[in-house]
Design an enzyme around this catalytic site. Structure first.
Site, PDB file in Angstrom:
ATOM      1  N   HIS A 197       6.274 -26.879  -9.717  1.00 15.40           N
ATOM      2  CA  HIS A 197       7.884 -25.843  -9.400  1.00 15.40           C
ATOM      3  C   HIS A 197       7.664 -26.543  -8.042  1.00 15.40           C
ATOM      4  O   HIS A 197       7.394 -26.614  -6.924  1.00 15.40           O
ATOM      5  CB  HIS A 197       7.271 -24.244  -9.591  1.00 15.40           C
ATOM      6  N   LYS A 205      12.626 -14.282 -17.534  1.00 17.18           N
ATOM      7  CA  LYS A 205      12.017 -13.155 -17.216  1.00 17.18           C
ATOM      8  C   LYS A 205      12.963 -11.882 -15.983  1.00 17.18           C
ATOM      9  O   LYS A 205      13.980 -11.786 -16.425  1.00 17.18           O
ATOM     10  CB  LYS A 205      10.957 -13.937 -15.993  1.00 17.18           C
ATOM     11  N   CYS A 221      26.332   3.262   0.187  1.00 18.06           N
ATOM     12  CA  CYS A 221      25.359   4.821   0.764  1.00 18.06           C
ATOM     13  C   CYS A 221      24.455   4.462  -0.685  1.00 18.06           C
ATOM     14  O   CYS A 221      24.465   3.569  -1.355  1.00 18.06           O
ATOM     15  CB  CYS A 221      25.938   6.002   0.282  1.00 18.06           C
TER      16      CYS A 221
END
Length: 398
Positions: free
Chosen positions: A181, A51, A330
């Site tokens: 899970h 995934k 940045c």
């Protein structure tokens, strides 16, 4: 996302001239990691989770590599990910588990994608789609054993079993799996691990008492695959470990578990300049030089997935020497204070994320420095960073 797939080779891969930053993905390492996970899994099958674009490594290339390593199932969160893999010719069995009402169940069923069901509404919608397609949908029922996230528990689990038995008798669905899970698999001694495992066994028994006997029981994620053999059942479901990252860094890094980090993020210095003492660096001057020094500009920033809170702490390596980010990260760049005697020049290689075994900064180093997990570090590497895929070898058709 740009992809520059190249063949295996010794040493550093050739990189197109002018490319400022890139991620090398060693598909051979992914395949080897799966082989090691398969060895540890014993008789259990391996569902390799690909995934989130293969945890940032490239979903198609990762799928091919894990199959080359011996995975017999693929796991994805979203149906769109599964359908995209099928569209590229990947035929390996796969499971998808995250969707909302109105999802393309019919498309998934037509493409032989297993679908997880965590509720009565979803199971009935899957059955309706199966009738439209004219075939039986393959379903994995998810029981919530204590994570408190997806999955059914309490009366909802009892209702899901009842409906699954009825729809199974109609041959609208076939329950091929039951799964759950862990909440604390990365802390193997946590009491919830045993409690969830015991609840999972109970849920399997409840399902079987209703006459539903799934072929596949799967509970173990990466951490449980590596640390809890009693949770392996019929199939393990590793994710981050597939890509060579340790799911239990407090217990050991990748080499401790026979794993190799698959992703190396590199850049070229865009500028090196001499700078006097007391010079503020980057926005807000959160860093100032303590003496005359040389600053190196790295063309990667938070738009590329470099954590902004890596300011003054994120590690990078130039010429075999490690430095911390100097000043604020940045959008497109960050700065390194290379010291007054650095021989570095524009165009020199910078390792931002690499391998522990080579002494390079790792995803785990970045995670520790920024207060997150290594999963996030690799999956957040952005689309502006081209992936260069090193070939995983022969025989890897998925």
């Amino acid at each position: 996302m740009a992809d520059l797939s190249l063949s295996s080779r010794a040493g550093a891969p050739p990189v197109p001239a002018g490319l400022s930053a890139w991620a090398e993905v060693d598909c051979g390492a992914i395949a080897d990691n799966v082989r090691e996970l398969k060895r540890r899994a014993g008789s259990a099958e391996v569902m390799a989770v690909v995934k989130a674009d293969g945890y940032g490594h490239g979903i198609l290339e990762s799928a091919r590599a894990v199959v080359a390593g011996g995975a017999t199932y693929l796991g994805v969160a979203q149906l769109a990910e599964a359908l995209a893999l099928r569209a590229t010719g990947v035929q390996t069995p796969m499971l998808s588990w995250l969707y909302v009402p109105g999802a393309d169940f019919a498309g998934a069923i037509a493409h032989r994608i297993d679908i997880s069901a965590s509720s009565v509404w979803s199971l009935e919608a899957i059955a309706d789609a199966a009738r439209q397609v004219g075939t039986t949908a393959r379903v994995h029922l998810k029981v919530d054993t204590g994570l408190g996230r997806n999955g059914a528990w309490g009366q909802e689990w009892a209702d899901l079993i009842r409906v699954a038995a009825r729809l199974g008798a109609e041959q609208a669905v076939e329950v091929v799996g039951i799964w759950s899970h862990f909440a604390y698999a990365d802390a193997p001694e946590h009491p919830t691990v045993r409690a969830q495992q015991e609840r999972f066994v109970e849920a399997v028994a409840e399902l079987e008492r209703a006459g539903v006997r799934p072929q596949l029981r799967h509970l173990a994620n990466s951490a449980a695959t590596l640390t809890n053999p009693s949770a392996h059942f019929d199939m393990v479901r590793p994710g981050v470990a597939v890509y060579g990252l340790s799911p239990v860094p407090q217990l050991g890094g990748p080499p401790s578990y026979g794993l190799t980090e698959a992703m190396t993020v590199r850049a070229r210095l865009a500028l090196v300049k001499d700078t006097p003492a007391g010079q503020g660096v980057s926005y807000g001057h959160e860093y100032a030089t303590s003496g005359a020094t040389r600053l190196g500009l790295v063309p990667l920033g938070y738009a590329d997935g470099i954590p902004r809170n890596g300011t003054n702490v994120g590690p990078a390596q130039v010429g075999g020497e490690r430095f911390a980010v100097a000043g604020r990260v940045c959008m497109d760049q960050f700065v390194l204070d290379l010291g007054p005697h650095s021989p570095a020049a524009a165009g020199d290689d910078v390792v931002v994320i690499g391998r522990e075994s080579r002494g390079e900064p790792t995803a785990q180093d970045w995670a520790a420095a920024t207060g997150t997990i290594n999963y996030e570090i690799v999956t957040r590497i952005g689309a502006r960073v081209p992936r260069i895929h090193l070939d995983y070898g022969q025989g890897g058709a998925a």
